[in-house]
Design a protein around this motif. Structure first.
Motif, PDB file in Angstrom:
ATOM      1  N   PHE A   1      -2.588   1.104   8.834  1.00 52.80           N
ATOM      2  CA  PHE A   1      -3.315  -0.101   9.268  1.00 52.80           C
ATOM      3  C   PHE A   1      -4.663  -0.201   8.549  1.00 52.80           C
ATOM      4  CE2 PHE A   1      -6.537  -1.596  12.493  1.00 52.80           C
ATOM      5  CZ  PHE A   1      -6.258  -2.960  12.375  1.00 52.80           C
ATOM      6  N   GLN A   2      -5.392   0.911   8.493  1.00 54.30           N
ATOM      7  CA  GLN A   2      -6.718   0.880   7.856  1.00 54.30           C
ATOM      8  C   GLN A   2      -6.606   0.584   6.350  1.00 54.30           C
ATOM      9  OE1 GLN A   2      -9.559   4.048   9.618  1.00 54.30           O
ATOM     10  NE2 GLN A   2      -7.545   4.785  10.170  1.00 54.30           N
ATOM     11  N   LEU A   3      -5.591   1.181   5.711  1.00 57.66           N
ATOM     12  CA  LEU A   3      -5.406   0.914   4.274  1.00 57.66           C
ATOM     13  C   LEU A   3      -5.124  -0.572   4.050  1.00 57.66           C
ATOM     14  CD1 LEU A   3      -3.074   3.923   3.305  1.00 57.66           C
ATOM     15  CD2 LEU A   3      -5.471   3.596   2.669  1.00 57.66           C
ATOM     16  N   SER A   4      -4.291  -1.139   4.914  1.00 59.43           N
ATOM     17  CA  SER A   4      -3.940  -2.551   4.751  1.00 59.43           C
ATOM     18  C   SER A   4      -5.165  -3.440   4.955  1.00 59.43           C
ATOM     19  CB  SER A   4      -2.848  -2.952   5.745  1.00 59.43           C
ATOM     20  OG  SER A   4      -1.774  -2.063   5.649  1.00 59.43           O
ATOM     21  N   VAL A   5      -5.962  -3.105   5.977  1.00 61.90           N
ATOM     22  CA  VAL A   5      -7.169  -3.906   6.220  1.00 61.90           C
ATOM     23  C   VAL A   5      -8.099  -3.835   5.009  1.00 61.90           C
ATOM     24  CG1 VAL A   5      -9.260  -4.115   7.630  1.00 61.90           C
ATOM     25  CG2 VAL A   5      -7.058  -3.712   8.734  1.00 61.90           C
ATOM     26  N   MET A   6      -8.272  -2.635   4.483  1.00 67.10           N
ATOM     27  CA  MET A   6      -9.155  -2.474   3.315  1.00 67.10           C
ATOM     28  C   MET A   6      -8.658  -3.312   2.139  1.00 67.10           C
ATOM     29  SD  MET A   6     -11.754  -0.346   3.763  1.00 67.10           S
ATOM     30  CE  MET A   6     -11.988  -1.661   4.894  1.00 67.10           C
ATOM     31  N   ASP A   7      -7.355  -3.216   1.892  1.00 70.95           N
ATOM     32  CA  ASP A   7      -6.781  -3.922   0.749  1.00 70.95           C
ATOM     33  C   ASP A   7      -6.912  -5.433   0.931  1.00 70.95           C
ATOM     34  OD1 ASP A   7      -5.255  -3.826  -1.727  1.00 70.95           O
ATOM     35  OD2 ASP A   7      -3.655  -4.776  -0.559  1.00 70.95           O
ATOM     36  N   TRP A   8      -6.634  -5.877   2.155  1.00 71.81           N
ATOM     37  CA  TRP A   8      -6.747  -7.316   2.446  1.00 71.81           C
ATOM     38  C   TRP A   8      -8.190  -7.793   2.236  1.00 71.81           C
ATOM     39  CZ3 TRP A   8      -8.421  -8.919   7.806  1.00 71.81           C
ATOM     40  CH2 TRP A   8      -8.566 -10.311   7.903  1.00 71.81           C
ATOM     41  N   VAL A   9      -9.143  -7.038   2.804  1.00 64.67           N
ATOM     42  CA  VAL A   9     -10.545  -7.472   2.702  1.00 64.67           C
ATOM     43  C   VAL A   9     -10.981  -7.515   1.233  1.00 64.67           C
ATOM     44  CG1 VAL A   9     -12.935  -6.914   3.344  1.00 64.67           C
ATOM     45  CG2 VAL A   9     -11.130  -6.672   5.029  1.00 64.67           C
ATOM     46  N   CYS A  10     -10.472  -6.584   0.422  1.00 63.45           N
ATOM     47  CA  CYS A  10     -10.821  -6.603  -1.014  1.00 63.45           C
ATOM     48  C   CYS A  10     -10.313  -7.879  -1.690  1.00 63.45           C
ATOM     49  CB  CYS A  10     -10.217  -5.395  -1.728  1.00 63.45           C
ATOM     50  SG  CYS A  10     -11.082  -3.877  -1.379  1.00 63.45           S
ATOM     51  N   HIS A  11      -9.209  -8.428  -1.176  1.00 65.01           N
ATOM     52  CA  HIS A  11      -8.656  -9.641  -1.793  1.00 65.01           C
ATOM     53  C   HIS A  11      -9.137 -10.924  -1.123  1.00 65.01           C
ATOM     54  CE1 HIS A  11      -5.720  -6.685  -3.297  1.00 65.01           C
ATOM     55  NE2 HIS A  11      -5.676  -7.506  -4.322  1.00 65.01           N
TER      56      HIS A  11
ATOM     57  N   PRO B   1      -9.660   2.900  -4.639  1.00 70.24           N
ATOM     58  CA  PRO B   1      -9.123   1.540  -4.671  1.00 70.24           C
ATOM     59  C   PRO B   1     -10.042   0.496  -4.019  1.00 70.24           C
ATOM     60  CG  PRO B   1      -7.531   3.086  -3.708  1.00 70.24           C
ATOM     61  CD  PRO B   1      -8.832   3.809  -3.838  1.00 70.24           C
ATOM     62  N   PHE B   2     -10.985   0.926  -3.173  1.00 66.14           N
ATOM     63  CA  PHE B   2     -11.752  -0.058  -2.397  1.00 66.14           C
ATOM     64  C   PHE B   2     -13.252  -0.067  -2.700  1.00 66.14           C
ATOM     65  CE2 PHE B   2      -8.440   1.808   0.583  1.00 66.14           C
ATOM     66  CZ  PHE B   2      -7.471   0.874   0.259  1.00 66.14           C
ATOM     67  N   ARG B   3     -13.772   1.055  -3.205  1.00 64.17           N
ATOM     68  CA  ARG B   3     -15.235   1.193  -3.204  1.00 64.17           C
ATOM     69  C   ARG B   3     -15.940   0.196  -4.126  1.00 64.17           C
ATOM     70  NH1 ARG B   3     -16.879   6.728  -6.371  1.00 64.17           N
ATOM     71  NH2 ARG B   3     -16.287   5.973  -8.411  1.00 64.17           N
ATOM     72  N   ASP B   4     -15.306  -0.194  -5.220  1.00 65.36           N
ATOM     73  CA  ASP B   4     -16.007  -1.116  -6.111  1.00 65.36           C
ATOM     74  C   ASP B   4     -16.308  -2.434  -5.416  1.00 65.36           C
ATOM     75  OD1 ASP B   4     -16.024   0.744  -7.979  1.00 65.36           O
ATOM     76  OD2 ASP B   4     -14.346  -0.075  -9.171  1.00 65.36           O
TER      77      ASP B   4
ATOM     78  N   GLN C   1       0.848  -1.183   0.000  1.00 61.09           N
ATOM     79  CA  GLN C   1       0.000   0.000   0.000  1.00 61.09           C
ATOM     80  C   GLN C   1       0.883   1.232   0.000  1.00 61.09           C
ATOM     81  OE1 GLN C   1      -3.670   0.747   0.103  1.00 61.09           O
ATOM     82  NE2 GLN C   1      -3.234  -1.083  -1.078  1.00 61.09           N
ATOM     83  N   GLN C   2       0.250   2.377  -0.089  1.00 58.34           N
ATOM     84  CA  GLN C   2       1.000   3.621  -0.158  1.00 58.34           C
ATOM     85  C   GLN C   2       0.402   4.657   0.781  1.00 58.34           C
ATOM     86  OE1 GLN C   2       2.063   4.452  -4.042  1.00 58.34           O
ATOM     87  NE2 GLN C   2       2.638   6.586  -3.674  1.00 58.34           N
ATOM     88  N   LEU C   3       1.292   5.268   1.578  1.00 60.70           N
ATOM     89  CA  LEU C   3       0.879   6.327   2.505  1.00 60.70           C
ATOM     90  C   LEU C   3       1.608   7.579   2.047  1.00 60.70           C
ATOM     91  CD1 LEU C   3      -0.502   6.628   5.489  1.00 60.70           C
ATOM     92  CD2 LEU C   3       1.842   6.582   6.270  1.00 60.70           C
ATOM     93  N   GLY C   4       0.938   8.465   1.338  1.00 58.56           N
ATOM     94  CA  GLY C   4       1.648   9.594   0.713  1.00 58.56           C
ATOM     95  C   GLY C   4       2.645   9.040  -0.284  1.00 58.56           C
ATOM     96  N   THR C   5       3.913   9.428  -0.096  1.00 55.63           N
ATOM     97  CA  THR C   5       4.934   8.935  -1.035  1.00 55.63           C
ATOM     98  C   THR C   5       5.603   7.675  -0.499  1.00 55.63           C
ATOM     99  OG1 THR C   5       6.486  10.378   0.068  1.00 55.63           O
ATOM    100  CG2 THR C   5       5.497  11.209  -1.986  1.00 55.63           C
ATOM    101  N   TYR C   6       5.164   7.237   0.695  1.00 48.82           N
ATOM    102  CA  TYR C   6       5.808   6.085   1.336  1.00 48.82           C
ATOM    103  C   TYR C   6       5.113   4.782   0.927  1.00 48.82           C
ATOM    104  CZ  TYR C   6       7.261   3.144   5.350  1.00 48.82           C
ATOM    105  OH  TYR C   6       7.744   2.147   6.143  1.00 48.82           O
TER     106      TYR C   6
END
Ligand code: ADP
Ligand code: GLC
Length: 473
Positions: A112-122, A149-152, A62-67
């Motif tokens: 953490f929230q971005l990772s959870v979202m991405d994981w749940v999408c997969h 990235p998550f809404r669909d 995932q990406q947090l700003g430029t990180y």
């Protein structure tokens, strides 16, 4: 029904306060009621992590700003908690011993929230509802609906947001908006409150349903919500109060392995006395005197700043009539004041400054009275634990304390309630407790037996949450 709880705490993996207790217990009761409840929290480096075996279930980026960062999700193998516990690991952000208290907490919890979202999408297992807790996970309802990235994948999944404490809102300056994933800019207003990104407000606005952990607290938020009163007034239609329960297996004086002597209602007096004696020996106090305790975070909300003056006055007014043990940590000036007072009043006042789970159990069991003068108390679990252990609560008339304690002056009352978070009201209430202890021991025993018999387990409230999920499914 398949429920995924997303939280910053879950006992016994990570606990800083009552949130950990709730997220460690509610899913257990939901499972018992025949549902699939799962929990995901950050993978802090706590002792529980090293005691258990884990299996890898997912890896992503995932990406947090430029990180750019990689994350992994692991699951506890033995499933001993009564529900599946998942942890999200992010090196450099979550691999630390404490839950909170770092300068980069906002980045840590967004990642953490971005990772959870991405994981749940997969994930092949699609939850029927995503239940998030407090501001650390408050952006999730917004991400699910409006982040590209998550809404669909997640737009149609209902979200429930539970407010355990609205004092902390997770404010983030707008200049850091690039920490968020790309989202529908027309919806920016949903994450904003008073000129800042406000994750608590974002959740109240974006979640399908919002709950507070007691009924009275919900009422109070409309008048006092750390600047968010208008929002609670406006969103009242989707908000409801569901009182917390307790894990009746962990908090059971008849089986609690942390006690010196376990006891049920029938052995109440000798059981409590044995635990009291061991505490008094440890802290150098007289076991024949009534023992009061305060357990909690040493912060303004808990009115902990009043404690030094309360202790002075109690030690002067009630010279040889009582002892007090305090267990807590928080404000460092207060910590050292209390430490000093323990030396000044040796033999009458003892303090353990720090976090000590085992001692908390022994205090609920060994004390006669529990003091909770909180200025703000969304629910409060201490008073529920105390009652289960036959310890009479002295509480301020607010939030969940108002909903769970009835003053002994009222019909069928069983505790002591006072209106003001003031030294005078607290000391006066201690006086009432002492009079009860000294002049009416049979009434005190009757009250103790009465409160030990209460059923504050999660059964009822777990059913209320399920009804709520059903209503939006
Ligand atoms: P809050 O979540 O606002 O701190 P609660 O009453 O909901 O308040 O829950 C507090 C929880 O944390 C209880 O389980 C209590 O026993 C525990 N606790 C608080 N301070 C300490 C401490 N210093 N050591 C051990 N347990 C503590
Ligand atoms: C919060 C509140 C407390 C509540 C707990 C669990 O930390 O301060 O009153 O009991 O969450 O819901």
């Amino acid at each position: 029904m398949k429920i995924l709880h997303v939280s910053a705490e879950c006992y016994p993996m990570a606990k800083a306060g009552g949130l950990g207790d709730v997220v460690g217990a509610l899913p257990k009761y939901q499972q018992r009621a025949g549902h699939v409840a799962q929990v995901v929290v950050p993978m802090y480096r706590t002792p529980y992590l090293y005691k258990k075996e884990w299996e890898l279930v997912h890896q992503g980026r995932q990406q947090l700003g430029t990180y750019q960062f990689s994350y992994s999700v692991i699951r506890e193998k033995s499933r001993e908690l009564g529900f599946d516990l998942y942890l999200v690991d992010i090196n450099g952000l979550l691999d630390r011993p404490k839950v909170y208290g770092y300068e980069d907490d906002p980045q840590r919890f967004i990642a953490f929230q971005l990772s959870v979202m991405d994981w749940v999408c997969h994930w092949t297992h699609r939850p029927d509802v995503i239940h998030v807790h407090d501001h650390h996970t408050g952006l999730i309802p917004f991400f699910m609906r409006y982040a590209y990235p998550f809404r669909d994948k997640l737009q149609g999944v209902p979200s429930v947001f539970t407010i355990h404490n609205a004092q902390y809102q997770g404010w983030i300056d707008w200049q850091h908006r690039d920490w968020l994933p790309p989202y529908d800019e027309w919806k920016s207003g949903l994450i904003e409150w008073a000129g800042q990104i406000n994750p608590l407000a974002a959740a109240v606005k974006s979640a399908w349903k919002v709950t507070t952990v007691s009924y009275s607290y919900l009422e109070e938020l409309r008048h006092s919500a750390n600047g968010m009163e208008k929002l609670f007034e406006y969103e009242r239609g989707k908000c409801s109060g569901i009182l917390n329960g307790i894990d009746a297996a962990v908090w059971d004086p008849s089986t609690d392995p942390l006690l010196v002597k376990s006891y049920g209602i029938d052995q109440l007096a000798p059981g409590k006395q044995a635990n009291k004696e061991s505490l008094c020996q440890q802290f150098g106090l007289d076991p024949q005197k009534p023992l009061f305790t305060f357990i909690g975070r040493l912060v303004h909300e808990k009115a902990a700043d009043l404690l030094p003056e309360v202790i002075h006055q109690c030690m002067h007014h009630f010279v040889d009539r009582m002892s007090l043990i305090l267990l807590g940590s928080g404000d460092s000036t207060l910590e050292s004041n209390l430490h000093q007072l323990a030396q000044q009043y040796t033999g009458r006042f003892g303090a353990y400054i720090g976090y000590y789970e085992e001692l908390s159990h022994r205090l609920y069991a060994g004390a006669d009275f529990l003091l909770m003068p909180s200025r703000v108390e969304p629910c409060g679990l201490n008073q529920l634990y105390a009652m289960r252990y036959g310890t009479v609560p002295l509480v301020r008339n607010t939030g969940g304390l108002r909903d769970t304690v009835v003053d002994m002056g009222e019909w069928q009352g069983f505790g002591i309630r006072f209106d003001q978070a003031s030294v005078e009201d607290i000391v006066y209430s201690v006086g009432r407790a002492l009079d009860l202890y000294e002049q009416n021991p049979s009434k005190l025993q009757g009250m103790q037996r009465h409160i030990m018999g209460f059923d504050h387990s999660w059964d009822r409230s777990a059913a209320q949450y399920l009804e709520l999920y059903q209503s939006i499914r």
